[in-house]
Design an enzyme around this catalytic site. Sequence first.
Site, PDB file in Angstrom:
ATOM      1  N   ARG A   1      -1.126  93.620 -21.869  1.00 30.96           N
ATOM      2  CA  ARG A   1      -2.229  93.123 -21.032  1.00 30.96           C
ATOM      3  C   ARG A   1      -2.109  93.610 -19.587  1.00 30.96           C
ATOM      4  NH1 ARG A   1      -2.061  86.817 -22.993  1.00 30.96           N
ATOM      5  NH2 ARG A   1      -2.835  87.116 -25.121  1.00 30.96           N
TER       6      ARG A   1
ATOM      7  N   ARG B   1      -7.079  91.215 -16.599  1.00 29.62           N
ATOM      8  CA  ARG B   1      -7.621  90.243 -15.654  1.00 29.62           C
ATOM      9  C   ARG B   1      -6.743  89.926 -14.461  1.00 29.62           C
ATOM     10  NH1 ARG B   1      -8.789  85.753 -20.000  1.00 29.62           N
ATOM     11  NH2 ARG B   1      -6.883  86.714 -20.812  1.00 29.62           N
TER      12      ARG B   1
ATOM     13  N   ARG C   1     -15.436  95.768 -14.611  1.00 30.76           N
ATOM     14  CA  ARG C   1     -15.914  95.076 -15.809  1.00 30.76           C
ATOM     15  C   ARG C   1     -17.055  94.115 -15.531  1.00 30.76           C
ATOM     16  NH1 ARG C   1     -13.522  92.751 -20.063  1.00 30.76           N
ATOM     17  NH2 ARG C   1     -15.626  91.917 -20.284  1.00 30.76           N
TER      18      ARG C   1
ATOM     19  N   ASP D   1      -9.531  96.402 -27.947  1.00 28.73           N
ATOM     20  CA  ASP D   1      -9.292  95.078 -28.519  1.00 28.73           C
ATOM     21  C   ASP D   1      -8.992  95.263 -30.002  1.00 28.73           C
ATOM     22  OD1 ASP D   1      -9.750  91.960 -27.826  1.00 28.73           O
ATOM     23  OD2 ASP D   1     -10.341  92.370 -29.898  1.00 28.73           O
TER      24      ASP D   1
ATOM     25  N   TYR E   1      -8.554  86.260 -38.256  1.00 31.80           N
ATOM     26  CA  TYR E   1      -9.840  86.182 -37.556  1.00 31.80           C
ATOM     27  C   TYR E   1     -11.005  86.222 -38.541  1.00 31.80           C
ATOM     28  CZ  TYR E   1      -7.961  86.650 -32.825  1.00 31.80           C
ATOM     29  OH  TYR E   1      -7.331  86.415 -31.637  1.00 31.80           O
TER      30      TYR E   1
END
Length: 358
Positions: free
Chosen positions: A41, A45, A54, A90, A165
């Site tokens: 990561r 963010r 973004r 992703d 998922y």
Amino acid sequence: MSANDSPQGQQTKQQSRTYDSAFLKACRREPVPHTPVWFMRQAGRSLPEYLKVREGIPMLESCMRPELVTEITLQPVRRHKVDAAIYFSDIVVPLKAIGIDLDIKPGVGPVVADPIRTRADLARLRDLTPEDVHYVTEAIGMLTGELGDTPLIGFAGAPFTLASYLVEGGPSRNHEHTKALMYGDPQLWDDLLDRLAEITSAFLKVQIEAGASAVQLFDSWVGALAPADYRRSVMPASVKVFDAVAGYGVPRIHFGVGTGELLGLMGEAGADVVGVDWRVPLDEAVRRVGPGKALQGNLDPAVLFSSREAVEAKTDEVLAAAKGLEGHVFNLGHGVLPTTDPDALTRLVEYVHTHTAV
């Protein structure tokens, strides 16, 4: 074939250029000038420049814009001077690419419109072709032109995590539907994971052939399983993925969260490097994994919210536990948290480099 047996003649230009980097040397369990560092990561963010580029762009759309992917992937390399870049994407991108109706909802994560729970649903999981993810090939071509001798890590979601998922319909705390399918219809479960292994293998091959110098298989949710269930119901699919890309000779990394009890089995699945989260010290992890593997990890990412002195003290503990390992790649034990101070990450890279120099 392991990374140690890499056939030079089969490497892309970028893989040849990065072959002697500290990161790839550590993955191959060779002597290094310093402990290499990258962060899961790291492109995300915690960086103000990431938030700026973004802004207003949905996550899945951002993964399909080669220029944007290139910029975001390069940001932590420029700012932190990490030893490897990881491709910005992703784990659900290949599922979206083959037509699964899903979206990544802010604050929630991937959400699947129609969960896969019956044998008839398997027909929706068609083969992944390079044309399905042409933007990945394009972005990696752009990246390898910019990165120079810094390796690029490609990645994919492991079959179990993708299955979770798909079956749950989104993130799950207890994986009730997933485990119900795994225990209640083991043949359907095996067929589902086998299909996902094929899709995952194809996605990794696209990245390697485009120029990725290493790949990581993320099994984010597999820590929810007991070792016996992992061995019977998950490990064969992971083995299939690692075997499918073995001939390329690039290092293969395997990482999961909360997998302390599974580390030995994850090593057996075929990776060259086993990722370890912060819950198990590296000197204990190497005992569980056994010889012949490099380890990756494993500073607790929450430590970065503490004082500089505390960060350095905890980093020293990780480096001390890593002494004597056949190969060590320094990383956070899961990934950079959203509000982590980016300057703290830069200082951490500098600290590891200078405190492990030979």
